[in-house]
Scaffold this active site. Structure first.
Site, mmCIF file in Angstrom:
data_model
loop_
_atom_site.group_PDB
_atom_site.id
_atom_site.type_symbol
_atom_site.label_atom_id
_atom_site.label_comp_id
_atom_site.label_asym_id
_atom_site.label_seq_id
_atom_site.Cartn_x
_atom_site.Cartn_y
_atom_site.Cartn_z
ATOM 1 N N THR A 12 -30.075 -6.764 -7.487
ATOM 2 C CA THR A 12 -30.389 -4.871 -7.569
ATOM 3 C C THR A 12 -31.341 -4.602 -6.625
ATOM 4 O O THR A 12 -32.088 -3.453 -5.432
ATOM 5 C CB THR A 12 -29.785 -4.206 -7.615
ATOM 6 O OG1 THR A 12 -28.913 -4.413 -8.905
ATOM 7 C CG2 THR A 12 -30.123 -2.655 -8.026
ATOM 8 N N SER A 54 -26.932 -11.193 -8.900
ATOM 9 C CA SER A 54 -28.035 -12.699 -9.842
ATOM 10 C C SER A 54 -26.493 -12.900 -10.168
ATOM 11 O O SER A 54 -26.356 -14.047 -11.159
ATOM 12 C CB SER A 54 -28.313 -11.568 -11.119
ATOM 13 O OG SER A 54 -27.963 -10.309 -11.720
ATOM 14 N N THR A 85 -30.632 -7.537 -12.464
ATOM 15 C CA THR A 85 -30.377 -7.027 -14.012
ATOM 16 C C THR A 85 -29.555 -7.601 -14.572
ATOM 17 O O THR A 85 -30.090 -7.720 -16.029
ATOM 18 C CB THR A 85 -30.425 -6.270 -14.323
ATOM 19 O OG1 THR A 85 -29.663 -4.997 -13.398
ATOM 20 C CG2 THR A 85 -31.855 -5.341 -14.057
ATOM 21 N N ASP A 86 -28.041 -7.897 -13.343
ATOM 22 C CA ASP A 86 -27.454 -8.086 -14.940
ATOM 23 C C ASP A 86 -26.988 -9.604 -15.292
ATOM 24 O O ASP A 86 -26.290 -9.806 -16.444
ATOM 25 C CB ASP A 86 -25.607 -8.036 -13.867
ATOM 26 C CG ASP A 86 -25.245 -7.317 -13.742
ATOM 27 O OD1 ASP A 86 -25.651 -6.358 -13.952
ATOM 28 O OD2 ASP A 86 -24.560 -7.428 -12.202
#
Length: 302
Positions: A12, A54, A85-86
């Site tokens: 992101t 990710s 971040t996932d």
């Protein structure tokens, strides 16, 4: 002034609208253009081994990140990984177990909103990652929303909130305040020469128990050498599933038990169902997070 290698992987933080939604497009060099203050923190060189969401990150991709660190280990004072971040928590745990006995920092960060958009957390998180990498931290950690979290305790707990990560099973390793001051609460002790684990086995299945799980699913699981069962509370196998789980173990599959609870630990000695599971050969994962357990098992530690 510390010399830091930035490893940009997409996520992101590097996204722009592409017509079908957000997709990574900014390089590491382009991300740094938003951070004029970086020149006062450290010197930075950038590598761009990946540019992916990710969600698409595999063990092979994570190994590429680890290899980039290892091949450059003697050339830099530390490393910053810009990541989506996932699945950042999975990569943090992976690097923690693949890169052993580090005496330098490997800091992961990302953001909930893309770099450069209104109210984004990207600029602060990336700057904070460089600050921590330059402040004497040792080992793998994630730096997000002013938190420094050891690599094997990182868990994402919210999909949209800026404060989306927690340190599970351990106190924060440090903090970064709004003025950019770093306070390290934990500086891990050195444990021997740095070492790189170059062989990992990602053939692991994670299965979450639900109250009415069909027992026949365990016939499918028998094709995998290692299975993690995410059970209830302190852990255990429901009585109606004991025979199929025992059959799975006797077929040669290693079965590990963990808890669906986000805090606490798996304790197979507490209840009868847990003791029976342990007696049939199930292995407790104790206090480990799911991400940490997966990485440890992949690296052959369990």
């Amino acid at each position: 002034m510390k010399h830091i290698l930035m490893i940009a992987t997409g996520g992101t933080i590097a996204c722009r609208q592409q017509g079908r939604g957000l997709a990574p497009s900014l390089t590491g060099e382009e991300l740094l253009e938003f951070l004029p203050e970086i020149r006062n923190i450290c010197r930075v060189v950038v590598e761009n081994p990946l540019s992916i969401d990710s969600t698409d990150m595999t063990a092979e991709d994570r190994m590429k990140i680890a290899t980039t660190v290892w091949q450059n280990y003697d050339r830099y004072d530390g490393f910053v990984v810009a990541h989506g971040t996932d699945t950042l928590s999975y990569t943090a745990a992976f690097l923690y177990h693949v890169l052993k006995n580090l005496n330098k920092p490997v800091i992961l960060t990302g953001s909930q909103l893309p770099m450069g958009v209104e109210d984004s957390d990207a600029e602060r998180n990336l700057l904070d990652a460089f600050r921590v990498a330059s402040a004497g931290y040792v080992g793998v950690a994630a730096v997000l929303h002013g938190k420094v979290i050891r690599g094997n305790h990182v868990v994402k707990v919210h999909t949209t909130d800026m404060d989306a990560f927690q340190s599970i099973g351990a106190p924060l390793a440090g903090t970064v305040d709004d003025e950019g001051n770093v306070r390290l609460n934990i500086v891990p002790l050195l444990g021997g020469e740095p070492r790189f684990v170059d062989q990992v086995d990602p053939k692991i299945v994670l299965m979450k128990l639900v109250p009415d799980l069909d027992p026949s699913i365990f016939d499918f699981l028998s094709r995998y050498p290692k299975v993690i069962i995410e059970g209830f509370g302190s852990g255990g196998i429901p009585t109606r599933l004991e025979k199929v789980v025992q059959k799975l173990i006797m077929s040669g599959t290693k079965v590990y038990l963990t808890s669906q609870c986000i805090e606490g630990e798996t304790n197979l000695h507490k209840y009868e169902v847990g003791r029976r599971a342990e007696a049939m050969g199930a292995i407790s994962l104790g206090h480990r997070t799911t991400e940490d357990a997966l990485a440890a098992i992949m690296c052959g530690e369990l």
